[in-house]
Design a protein around this motif. Structure first.
Motif: not given
Length: 323
Positions: A316, A65, A194, A162
Motif C-alpha cells: 500500500v 491488503e 494498493g 485499493p
C-alpha cells in the motif's frame, strides 16, 4: 432467450453506458488476438462473484491488503488532512474503505463505479453507519475523466484505489489512469493505492485458478452479460477459463478458450473462433517497489510512504501529486 439485434434496437433502447459496452465488445472481438476489457466483468453478478473470490483461501490480495490497512491505519491517518474528501476509484464492497473512514477525519466520501445499482446499495449502508459523513456516489467509468460533486469542491482531495486493479492496466494505461486521477483530484491531492507485488509463480497461479471454480465463473460471466445486454448468442459451455503467468511481462493473464470451431453473433456481427482460440479478458501486472515508484513518478505522483506485509505479498502506497 437471445434477441436478434434489429429487434433489440426496438425493444431495448441503448443508454449511453450500454452503447459504450457494445462499441467496446464489437471493437475488441474484431481484433486479433481477440480481447475483452476487464471493466465489463462487474455487472451485478460479476460483482457478487468477485466478492466471493476475495474470501477464497487461494486469493491472498484482499486479506493481505486488509491486514496492512488495519496494522498501518494510524500511520495512514496521520498523512490525511482533516476534513478531506475521499474519492474511491472503482468502489466495490465497503470493507476496505470503512477502515479508512474509521481512522481518518473525512468530511465526505465519493465512491465512483460503473455498476450504479451496486454502488448505490453500498452508499446507502455507509450513510447509516456514518451519519455525519457526506456520501456522494458517482456512476461513471473511473478510467475516463469525470466530474466530482460540487459539494466537495472546497475540500482537500484524497484518492483511494485499493486492490490490485492498477495491475489490470497495461503500463501505458496505468500511467494514463494515474495522470487522469491527478487531474480529477486537483493540485496538492494525495492518493492511497494498493499494488500487488511480484512473488512465487505457484502462489499467483493458484490465486487465479481456485479449486472451487469461482474465478472461472467470474471470467465466463462476461459472456453471459454480452448475451443478456447485447443480444449475443455465446454458448458459454463452449468456452473454458484459463489463467497463466507471463514471466517476461510480469503478469497473470486470464483467457476464455474456445473448445471448438464456432461462430457467435452479436448485434448483427459474426465472430468466428477456431478450436483453442483465446479471448484475452484480463492482465494482472505484478510490480516491484522500484518499478512502481518509477511508474508513479512518470505519472505526476511522488511516493510519500509505502507499507507491506511481513511476507511482502502486497503493498500500500501513499502518493502526493507532484508540483
Amino acid at each position: 432467450m437471445n434477441v436478434h439485434a434489429a429487434a433489440l434496437a426496438h425493444t431495448l433502447p441503448f443508454d449511453e453506458q450500454t452503447s459504450a459496452f457494445a462499441g467496446d465488445v464489437i471493437g475488441d472481438l474484431s481484433q486479433f488476438p481477440k480481447r475483452l476489457s476487464p471493466k465489463y466483468f462487474y455487472d451485478a453478478t460479476g460483482s457478487e462473484l468477485f466478492e466471493q473470490i476475495t474470501v477464497l483461501p487461494e486469493y491472498y490480495p484482499t486479506r493481505t491488503e486488509l491486514g496492512i490497512l488495519r496494522s498501518r491505519g494510524d500511520e495512514i491517518a496521520a498523512l490525511i488532512p482533516k476534513g478531506a474528501a475521499l474519492v474511491e476509484f472503482g468502489a466495490g464492497a465497503t470493507t476496505k474503505v470503512r477502515l479508512l473512514l474509521e481512522r481518518c477525519d473525512f468530511s465526505a466520501y465519493v465512491p465512483v463505479d460503473i455498476s450504479g445499482d451496486f454502488l448505490n446499495a453500498q452508499a446507502s449502508g455507509l450513510r447509516k453507519d456514518f451519519p455525519d459523513l457526506g456520501v456522494y456516489p458517482v456512476a461513471a467509468d473511473f478510467t475516463a475523466p469525470f466530474g466530482l460533486p460540487a459539494e466537495i469542491a472546497d475540500m482537500p482531495k484524497v484518492g483511494f484505489f485499493p486492490g490490485s486493479t492498477l495491475g489490470n492496466f497495461e503500463p501505458h494505461e496505468a500511467r494514463a489512469f494515474l495522470r487522469s486521477a491527478r487531474d480529477i483530484l486537483g493540485k496538492s491531492a494525495q492518493m492511497i493505492i494498493g499494488v500487488d507485488l511480484e512473488k512465487n509463480e505457484r502462489v499467483l497461479y493458484d490465486a487465479y485458478n481456485d479449486a472451487a471454480g469461482v474465478t472461472a465463473r467470474f471470467n465466463l460471466n462476461v459472456l453471459v452479460r454480452i448475451n443478456r445486454e447485447l443480444g449475443g448468442n455465446f454458448d458459454v459451455s463452449a468456452f473454458m477459463h484459463r489463467s497463466v503467468y507471463n514471466r517476461e511481462r510480469h503478469r497473470i493473464e486470464m483467457h476464455l478458450i474456445s473448445k471448438k470451431a464456432q461462430s457467435v453473433r452479436i448485434l448483427g456481427r459474426n465472430f468466428s473462433f477456431r478450436p483453442g482460440e483465446s479471448i484475452h479478458t484480463e492482465s494482472s501486472y505484478k510490480y516491484s517497489f522500484d518499478r512502481f515508484t518509477k511508474l508513479a513518478r512518470e505519472s505526476g505522483w511522488s511516493v510519500r510512504e509505502s507499507w507491506t506485509d511481513r511476507d511482502q505479498m502486497f503493498s500500500v502506497h501513499a502518493l502526493v501529486a507532484s508540483d
